[in-house]
Write an enzyme that holds these catalytic residues in place. Structure first.
Site, PDB file in Angstrom:
ATOM      1  N   SER A  22       0.976  -1.268   0.023  1.00  0.00           N
ATOM      2  CA  SER A  22      -0.005   0.028  -0.046  1.00  0.00           C
ATOM      3  C   SER A  22       0.869   1.177  -0.118  1.00  0.00           C
ATOM      4  O   SER A  22       0.421   2.478  -0.002  1.00  0.00           O
ATOM      5  CB  SER A  22      -0.950   0.038   1.247  1.00  0.00           C
ATOM      6  N   ASN A 109      -1.754  -2.880  13.217  1.00  0.00           N
ATOM      7  CA  ASN A 109      -3.286  -2.621  13.108  1.00  0.00           C
ATOM      8  C   ASN A 109      -3.617  -1.438  14.233  1.00  0.00           C
ATOM      9  O   ASN A 109      -4.357  -0.571  13.663  1.00  0.00           O
ATOM     10  CB  ASN A 109      -4.278  -3.890  13.956  1.00  0.00           C
ATOM     11  N   HIS A 155     -40.196  24.040  -8.076  1.00  0.00           N
ATOM     12  CA  HIS A 155     -40.279  23.266  -9.389  1.00  0.00           C
ATOM     13  C   HIS A 155     -39.772  23.988 -10.651  1.00  0.00           C
ATOM     14  O   HIS A 155     -40.208  23.847 -11.743  1.00  0.00           O
ATOM     15  CB  HIS A 155     -41.882  22.976  -9.800  1.00  0.00           C
ATOM     16  N   ASN A 284     -18.236  28.825 -21.447  1.00  0.00           N
ATOM     17  CA  ASN A 284     -18.774  27.691 -20.662  1.00  0.00           C
ATOM     18  C   ASN A 284     -18.480  27.534 -19.397  1.00  0.00           C
ATOM     19  O   ASN A 284     -17.493  27.941 -19.007  1.00  0.00           O
ATOM     20  CB  ASN A 284     -18.397  26.222 -21.231  1.00  0.00           C
ATOM     21  N   GLU A 289     -19.670  22.825 -13.921  1.00  0.00           N
ATOM     22  CA  GLU A 289     -20.037  21.252 -14.357  1.00  0.00           C
ATOM     23  C   GLU A 289     -19.159  20.526 -13.693  1.00  0.00           C
ATOM     24  O   GLU A 289     -19.529  19.383 -13.349  1.00  0.00           O
ATOM     25  CB  GLU A 289     -19.715  21.526 -15.774  1.00  0.00           C
ATOM     26  N   TYR A 316      -9.089  -6.746  12.783  1.00  0.00           N
ATOM     27  CA  TYR A 316      -8.618  -6.188  11.501  1.00  0.00           C
ATOM     28  C   TYR A 316      -8.605  -7.374  10.536  1.00  0.00           C
ATOM     29  O   TYR A 316      -8.423  -8.428  10.765  1.00  0.00           O
ATOM     30  CB  TYR A 316      -7.197  -5.760  11.758  1.00  0.00           C
ATOM     31  N   GLN A 321      -7.375  -2.307   4.196  1.00  0.00           N
ATOM     32  CA  GLN A 321      -6.481  -1.417   3.477  1.00  0.00           C
ATOM     33  C   GLN A 321      -6.918  -0.477   2.528  1.00  0.00           C
ATOM     34  O   GLN A 321      -6.330   0.308   1.931  1.00  0.00           O
ATOM     35  CB  GLN A 321      -5.220  -2.386   2.951  1.00  0.00           C
ATOM     36  N   LYS A 324      -8.286   3.662   2.405  1.00  0.00           N
ATOM     37  CA  LYS A 324      -7.362   4.883   2.124  1.00  0.00           C
ATOM     38  C   LYS A 324      -7.583   5.405   0.781  1.00  0.00           C
ATOM     39  O   LYS A 324      -7.798   6.780   0.896  1.00  0.00           O
ATOM     40  CB  LYS A 324      -5.932   4.694   2.623  1.00  0.00           C
TER      41      LYS A 324
HETATM   42  N1  ARG Z   1      -0.861  -1.392   5.256  1.00  0.00           N
HETATM   43  C1  ARG Z   1      -1.942  -1.826   6.247  1.00  0.00           C
HETATM   44  C2  ARG Z   1      -3.264  -1.138   6.089  1.00  0.00           C
HETATM   45  O1  ARG Z   1      -3.478  -0.101   5.547  1.00  0.00           O
HETATM   46  C3  ARG Z   1      -1.536  -2.004   7.511  1.00  0.00           C
HETATM   47  C4  ARG Z   1      -2.059  -2.894   8.661  1.00  0.00           C
HETATM   48  C5  ARG Z   1      -1.559  -4.070   8.407  1.00  0.00           C
HETATM   49  N2  ARG Z   1      -1.917  -4.981   9.149  1.00  0.00           N
HETATM   50  C6  ARG Z   1      -1.565  -6.342   9.052  1.00  0.00           C
HETATM   51  N3  ARG Z   1      -2.121  -7.157   9.891  1.00  0.00           N
HETATM   52  N4  ARG Z   1      -1.647  -6.758   7.787  1.00  0.00           N
HETATM   53  O2  ARG Z   1      -4.217  -1.508   6.494  1.00  0.00           O
END
Ligand code: ARG
Length: 464
Positions: A22, A109, A155, A284, A289, A316, A321, A324
């Site tokens: 990530s 986590n 309306h 425009n 828009e 978790y 993930q 985000k």
């Molecule tokens: N990159 C992970 C996320 O955004 C971090 C947490 C990962 N935890 C795990 N047990 N794999 O969620």
């Protein structure tokens, strides 16, 4: 080698590695991650979980990493999966074995949960600031247009007389709610998940109150399972963003209508509109828009996260993930839309003559006032309503407006009509009579302006 390589006999498949990583998007939480780690190390040192010198060494190392990321002097890698493990490996690279003590009594986590909260918290502050700037533009427009007659619509049919100031204050009220919605979200998320560990806290004597305080949270979260599996704060934030964008898209729609040739209530500034590649005459409202269009994208983020979280068992799960990118995209979108929208409004030219003409232009928006006139002369409203309906019908046949009808015609339908009916039908008078709380009359609108101004100023002075 992976930080978690111990129990594995094989290298991670390259596709899996990229799929799992990530860092490409969570790198933007580097500052929150390092700040969280500094608080954690401070607490570990104070509690004697690690030696005070070790804590100091870790903190110093983390600070150099922060400075180097900020100066773009480090490479964050997918090999290290996410921002949390990137920072940890950098630390150990820099300060040696002591770096390996940082992750004591912590899990990614609770780490990601606290980083993400801090990130969203900061961005809410920035978004509130941008909404307040837009409020200023509306206050300005309202103050300059207290007497600018504008037909009010239901309306999308011209309905009753209002003013541009009244109209602007309607949006100002929506935006005020957007600010308080964001503030509510901040209040509820003001609890620190750090120390929840992987799911069940830890066996070390940690001090969660201390890390919560160091990171500027009111208190620690109360249940560790919930702490690491809760993304309500992000969902609430996305809801607040969606409602905000819904408001901006309604406003955009009106701007688009208002600068069409059919309305021509406003003209957008050249610097805030765009041309056509083929039609030389075109100007425009692309900004409005695009804001209207980007609303869909923010709703999409909300639905994404609601769907990601749906049916996840405690606590978790890696699904999370996926929380985000949608939030980051919504933040970027909202932060892009607000200033560009403010700029467009602040620079547009209001065409009060056209607004006024539309109010007068044989569309009978003073018909309710005409009925109210008869009510003031003693007639029950429903009866007055019927009579004025008949008058309107007559006018439509002859192409006349109520205010141009001769008194004899008025009197032909009711003897209660007198010469003072013309004053009652005058547009300015119609607006001024609507002085009930919330109405378009000067006094009522001035109160609305003062109330929004006080709201905005209270927040701005608290910020200083
Ligand atoms: N990159 C992970 C996320 O955004 C971090 C947490 C990962 N935890 C795990 N047990 N794999 O969620």
């Amino acid at each position: 080698m992976k930080l978690w390589a111990g129990r594995f006999q094989k290298e991670t498949d390259t596709l899996v590695n990229d799929f799992n990583s990530s860092i490409a998007f969570d790198a933007r939480m580097y500052r929150q991650d390092i700040t969280g780690s500094i608080a954690h190390a401070t607490m570990l040192g104070e509690q004697g979980v690690i030696a005070p010198e070790e804590a100091e060494k870790i903190i110093a190392g983390l600070k150099t990493i922060l400075a180097d990321i900020e100066a773009d002097r480090v490479e964050l890698t997918a090999e290290n999966e996410d921002i949390h493990m990137n920072v940890e490996s950098l630390l150990t690279e820099r300060i040696g074995d002591t770096g390996k003590r940082l992750h004591t009594a912590r899990s990614r986590n609770d780490q990601v949960a606290v980083d993400f909260r801090m990130y969203v918290r900061e961005e809410i502050g920035a978004i509130i600031g941008l909404i307040l700037k837009l409020e200023h533009v509306l206050l300005d427009l309202a103050e300059k247009n207290i007497d600018t007659i504008l037909p009010g619509y239901t309306h999308l049919q011209r309905a009753q007389p209002s003013t541009l100031a009244h109209h602007m204050m309607a949006y100002a009220n929506m935006l005020r709610r957007d600010v308080t919605r964001m503030e509510d979200c901040l209040k509820r998320m003001d609890e620190c998940p750090l120390g929840a560990g992987a799911l069940a806290t830890t066996t070390y004597p940690i001090d969660r109150e201390r890390t919560a305080a160091l990171l500027g949270f009111a208190k620690p979260t109360e249940n560790s399972l919930d702490s690491v599996s809760d993304r309500d704060f992000a969902i609430e934030f996305l809801s607040a963003c969606s409602i905000l964008m819904m408001h901006l898209s309604r406003f955009s729609e009106e701007i688009i209508l208002w600068c069409s040739w059919e309305f021509k209530y406003i003209e957008l500034d050249d610097a805030h509109s765009t041309g056509s590649s083929i039609m030389p005459q075109k100007k425009n409202p692309d900004v409005a828009e695009l804001v209207r269009g980007k609303t869909g994208r923010v709703y999409g983020s909300l639905i994404t996260l609601l769907t990601v979280m749906k049916a996840l068992p405690l606590a978790y799960n890696k699904d999370m993930q996926e929380d985000k990118e949608c939030v980051f995209d919504a933040i970027d979108t909202v932060k892009l839309c607000l200033p560009v929208f403010s700029g467009m409004l602040a620079t547009m030219t209001v065409l009060p003559g056209n607004m006024r003409r539309a109010a007068l232009d044989g569309c009978f928006i003073n018909a309710t006032d005409c009925a109210d006139y008869l009510v003031r002369k003693g007639m029950p409203f429903r009866e007055a309503y019927m009579i004025v309906g008949r008058l309107v019908h007559m006018c439509m046949d002859t192409g006349e407006s109520l205010e141009s009808l001769p008194l004899s015609q008025f009197r032909a339908v009711s003897s209660r009509f007198d010469a003072d009916v013309y004053e009652a039908l005058d547009m300015k008078h119609c607006v001024e009579e609507r002085r009930a709380i919330g109405g378009p009359a000067r006094g009522a609108v001035e109160k609305q302006i003062a109330s929004i101004r006080a709201f905005v100023e209270a927040r701005e002075s608290a910020d200083e």
